[in-house]
Design a protein around this motif. Sequence first.
Motif, PDB file in Angstrom:
ATOM      1  N   THR A 163       0.935  -1.407  -0.053  1.00 15.93           N
ATOM      2  CA  THR A 163       0.092  -0.012  -0.067  1.00 15.93           C
ATOM      3  C   THR A 163       0.842   1.204  -0.065  1.00 15.93           C
ATOM      4  OG1 THR A 163      -1.736  -1.245   1.254  1.00 15.93           O
ATOM      5  CG2 THR A 163      -1.643   1.265   1.262  1.00 15.93           C
ATOM      6  N   TYR A 164       0.657   2.053  -1.030  1.00 16.66           N
ATOM      7  CA  TYR A 164       1.564   3.495  -1.027  1.00 16.66           C
ATOM      8  C   TYR A 164       0.557   4.570  -0.710  1.00 16.66           C
ATOM      9  CZ  TYR A 164       5.267   0.776  -3.548  1.00 16.66           C
ATOM     10  OH  TYR A 164       6.184  -0.371  -3.806  1.00 16.66           O
ATOM     11  N   PHE A 165       1.212   5.544  -0.190  1.00 14.79           N
ATOM     12  CA  PHE A 165       0.308   6.709   0.299  1.00 14.79           C
ATOM     13  C   PHE A 165       1.434   8.006   0.260  1.00 14.79           C
ATOM     14  CE2 PHE A 165       2.534   5.195   4.038  1.00 14.79           C
ATOM     15  CZ  PHE A 165       2.891   6.386   4.752  1.00 14.79           C
ATOM     16  N   VAL A 166       0.794   9.075   0.033  1.00 13.66           N
ATOM     17  CA  VAL A 166       1.547  10.362   0.047  1.00 13.66           C
ATOM     18  C   VAL A 166       1.474  11.277   1.516  1.00 13.66           C
ATOM     19  CG1 VAL A 166       1.685  12.675  -0.983  1.00 13.66           C
ATOM     20  CG2 VAL A 166       0.811  10.510  -2.501  1.00 13.66           C
ATOM     21  N   ASP A 167       2.610  11.474   2.058  1.00 14.42           N
ATOM     22  CA  ASP A 167       2.487  11.932   3.410  1.00 14.42           C
ATOM     23  C   ASP A 167       2.453  13.438   3.354  1.00 14.42           C
ATOM     24  OD1 ASP A 167       4.958  13.028   2.593  1.00 14.42           O
ATOM     25  OD2 ASP A 167       6.411  11.847   3.992  1.00 14.42           O
ATOM     26  N   GLY A 170       4.373  15.471   0.469  1.00 15.66           N
ATOM     27  CA  GLY A 170       4.327  14.885  -0.548  1.00 15.66           C
ATOM     28  C   GLY A 170       4.876  13.781  -1.083  1.00 15.66           C
ATOM     29  N   ALA A 171       5.775  13.336  -0.228  1.00 16.27           N
ATOM     30  CA  ALA A 171       6.552  12.084  -0.414  1.00 16.27           C
ATOM     31  C   ALA A 171       5.541  10.861  -0.685  1.00 16.27           C
ATOM     32  CB  ALA A 171       7.767  11.629   0.548  1.00 16.27           C
ATOM     33  N   VAL A 172       6.152   9.934  -1.587  1.00 15.52           N
ATOM     34  CA  VAL A 172       5.294   8.852  -1.608  1.00 15.52           C
ATOM     35  C   VAL A 172       5.807   7.705  -1.112  1.00 15.52           C
ATOM     36  CG1 VAL A 172       4.315   6.827  -3.336  1.00 15.52           C
ATOM     37  CG2 VAL A 172       4.456   9.377  -3.930  1.00 15.52           C
ATOM     38  N   LEU A 173       5.308   7.060   0.108  1.00 12.67           N
ATOM     39  CA  LEU A 173       5.869   6.039   0.709  1.00 12.67           C
ATOM     40  C   LEU A 173       5.002   4.718   0.578  1.00 12.67           C
ATOM     41  CD1 LEU A 173       6.109   8.314   4.065  1.00 12.67           C
ATOM     42  CD2 LEU A 173       7.919   7.738   2.054  1.00 12.67           C
ATOM     43  N   ARG A 174       5.738   3.485   1.106  1.00 15.34           N
ATOM     44  CA  ARG A 174       4.943   2.276   1.165  1.00 15.34           C
ATOM     45  C   ARG A 174       4.770   1.718   2.482  1.00 15.34           C
ATOM     46  NH1 ARG A 174       6.185  -3.030   1.011  1.00 15.34           N
ATOM     47  NH2 ARG A 174       8.389  -2.899   1.286  1.00 15.34           N
ATOM     48  N   TYR A 219       0.312   2.367   9.208  1.00 16.46           N
ATOM     49  CA  TYR A 219      -0.351   3.104   8.475  1.00 16.46           C
ATOM     50  C   TYR A 219      -1.911   3.034   8.310  1.00 16.46           C
ATOM     51  CZ  TYR A 219      -2.189   5.375   4.035  1.00 16.46           C
ATOM     52  OH  TYR A 219      -3.063   6.204   3.264  1.00 16.46           O
TER      53      TYR A 219
END
Length: 235
Positions: A163-167, A170-174, A219
Motif C-alpha cells: 500500500t502506497y500513500f503520500v505523506d 508530498g513524498a510517496v511512501l510504502r 498506516y
Amino acid sequence: MSGTTTSSGTPISALPLASSVAATDTIVGVVSSGGTVQAEQVPVSVLASGIAQAIGLDDAVTAAQTAAEQAATENQAAGQAAANAVSAKIGKAGGAAALDNSGHLALTDGTALVSVASVEPATATTPAILVPDIPISEKTLVGSTGKSFSDLIDREDQLPSGTYFVDQSGAVLRADTVGTLPTDVTLNGGVYMAGTSALPAGLSADPATGMILTDGSTYYPNTINNVGVLCAAAE
C-alpha cells in the motif's frame, strides 16, 4: 374564329379583326399548292405546323431534348464515377478515412475494415476523450519521452507490492503495516478523536483531549501522521 365573313366582294380591310385564335379555328386565305391557286379555309393548327416545319423548329426542339438527355446521362455517369473513386479509397492506405455504422473510426487490417477508436463526448466539466476500440500495441510511444507502454509496464512490475500513500510532505511512501480504524472514531477539524472502542496497534488517545496519537508504526488509509497526531489526509 371571330370576324369571318362570306360576303362576296367585301374588302379585306373591312373585315373585323380576330382578338384571339385557337388551334381548332380556321383562317380564310388564298393557298397556292401544286400549281393551283384557290381560296381555302386553313386550320390554325395546320398553319402553325407548316411554319414550324419551314423554320426547322421541330428539329431544333428535338435536338435540344436529345442534348439535355445526353447531358443528364453524362452527369449521372460522372457522379457515379466520382462516388466509385471515393469508395475505392475508403479505408485504404493513402486513401480516405472510414466510419463504421456507430460512427467509430475504421481502418483496414489489410483485408477488412476494423473499428479502432471512438470519441467520448465532452461535458460541461470534462473534455472529449479518445476511446480505443482495440488493444494498443505495447510498442506505442508515450509523449516525447521515447518510452513505450512496455517500458511503463516493466517499471510498474518492478515496484514492490503493498500500500502506497503520500505523506504531509508530498513524498510517496510504502506502508509496512496497514491497519483499520474503529468505526466509532470521529473527526474534529481534521483531527481524529477516539471513541469508546479500544484503539489498534500504534495508536493511543490523549487523556486530556481525546485526540488519537500515532507512533507511525502502522498506516491507516486516508490519514497522515502530523507530528504524532493522527489527522485526515487532504483530498
